[in-house]
Design a protein around this motif. Structure first.
Motif, short mmCIF file in Angstrom:
data_model
loop_
_atom_site.label_atom_id
_atom_site.label_comp_id
_atom_site.label_asym_id
_atom_site.label_seq_id
_atom_site.Cartn_x
_atom_site.Cartn_y
_atom_site.Cartn_z
N PHE A 41 4.06 2.39 -9.02
CA PHE A 41 4.08 1.21 -8.15
C PHE A 41 4.19 1.60 -6.68
O PHE A 41 3.56 0.99 -5.82
N VAL A 42 4.98 2.62 -6.38
CA VAL A 42 5.13 3.02 -4.98
C VAL A 42 3.80 3.57 -4.44
O VAL A 42 3.35 3.19 -3.36
N LEU A 43 3.13 4.43 -5.23
CA LEU A 43 1.82 4.92 -4.81
C LEU A 43 0.86 3.76 -4.61
O LEU A 43 0.11 3.71 -3.63
N GLY A 44 0.90 2.83 -5.56
CA GLY A 44 0.02 1.66 -5.47
C GLY A 44 0.30 0.86 -4.21
O GLY A 44 -0.62 0.41 -3.53
N ALA A 45 1.58 0.70 -3.86
CA ALA A 45 1.94 -0.08 -2.67
C ALA A 45 1.44 0.64 -1.42
O ALA A 45 0.86 0.00 -0.53
N ILE A 47 -1.08 2.72 -1.10
CA ILE A 47 -2.53 2.62 -1.00
C ILE A 47 -2.94 1.20 -0.64
O ILE A 47 -3.83 0.99 0.18
N SER A 48 -2.27 0.19 -1.23
CA SER A 48 -2.71 -1.18 -0.91
C SER A 48 -2.40 -1.57 0.52
O SER A 48 -3.13 -2.37 1.10
N VAL A 49 -1.33 -1.03 1.11
CA VAL A 49 -1.08 -1.32 2.53
C VAL A 49 -2.26 -0.81 3.36
O VAL A 49 -2.80 -1.53 4.21
#
Lengths: 156, 143
Positions: A41-45, A47-49
């Motif tokens: 989830f942190v990696l996903g967050a 990248i999405s920022v």
């Protein structure tokens, strides 16, 4: 034409899920599911920022203007992770997989049929019932296939 | 009895995944697909960070001691969420879920067969191949 392209894209989404869960499966085995999910989830967050800042055309409406109930999606995702961590050791991966997929499919045709959550209405017609029957049969196969592999693991 | 109750919880968790997709589609249409994706990962990160802080096991030092490639699985997450956010409003939740299921099972079959990413090699078996054919037929019917 567009529809087949979109279906292909969704298929690809499924492929990424599978690849992700193989890589994460190893990690989860050593450091635990919670830390693995956290990293995902942190990696996903992160990248999405970057995507929001640099890959998205500006909109009139931002996340903070949306009704709050529309922002609750992640709670369901996290509940899923916790539920799996809790149940897989109790009921086995075979039964858990089938229960998840069945719940997922049941809810998805309900959302379509009743146009819940602001989605377009797609009625539950005989064709869709046929598809559901086929999916039930495939779930049975997945269950027995997984059971066989589980017992092979237990023996080996 | 306990087993049935546990299975109900798992069933509800599966329903939740569709609710998540059903929330994401319309949200993405309003605020942009990337923002909808951000919402999922941001809120999810916060919830899991809270959980991790209070979890009995201190897993983070161990996590960052793993080989780098094992830490990369998460980069695929946003790809998946952007895809469901943009596809769901156009295909509907049902079709999207069945298509995802197909991709997932097909890829799982191949990954196992060739033993990619350190997964134990398992030959394609009749059960999962049959399941895949049935899901393909369901996909053809549902949309």
């Amino acid at each position: 034409m567009l529809t087949s392209l979109l279906i292909l894209l969704a298929l690809l989404g499924g492929v990424t899920l599978s690849v992700q869960s193989s890589v994460n499966g190893r990690l989860g085995g050593t450091v635990g599911v919670l830390a693995t999910a956290w990293l995902t989830f942190v990696l996903g967050a992160l990248i999405s920022v970057l995507l929001v800042l640099f890959a998205q055309p500006p909109r009139d409406m931002t996340l903070l203007d949306a009704p709050r109930w529309q922002l609750t999606g992640a709670f369901f995702g996290v509940f899923y992770i916790v539920a799996m961590v809790f149940s897989v050791p109790r009921v086995g991966i075979a039964a858990a997989t089938v229960a998840v997929i069945t719940g997922q499919l049941a809810m998805s045709v309900l959302i379509d049929n009743f146009a819940w959550l602001g989605n377009d209405r797609i009625p539950l017609d005989p064709q869709r019932w046929g598809a559901i029957a086929l999916l039930f049969a495939s779930m049975a196969l997945i269950y027995f296939g997984n059971r066989k592999r589980e017992s092979a693991h237990a023996k080996g | 009895m306990k087993q049935i109750l546990t299975l109900c919880v798992v069933f509800a968790a599966g329903m939740g995944l569709s609710v998540e997709a059903g929330l994401l589609g319309p949200l993405g249409e309003r605020v942009g697909h990337m923002s909808a994706t951000l919402c999922i990962f941001l809120v999810g990160s916060l919830l899991l960070s809270l959980a991790l802080i209070f979890a009995p096991r201190r897993a983070l030092p161990e996590l960052f001691a793993q080989p780098r490639w094992m830490l990369t699985g998460g980069v695929l997450g946003p790809v998946y969420v952007v895809i469901i956010t943009s596809v769901t409003p156009l295909l509907g939740v049902g079709t999207t879920m069945v298509a995802i299921l197909f991709g997932q099972i097909a890829a799982g079959l191949l990954l196992d067969h060739f033993g990619v990413f350190g997964v134990a090699r398992q030959r394609v078996d009749g059960y999962r191949l049959g399941a895949l054919v049935l899901i393909a037929a369901a996909l053809a019917l549902i949309h």
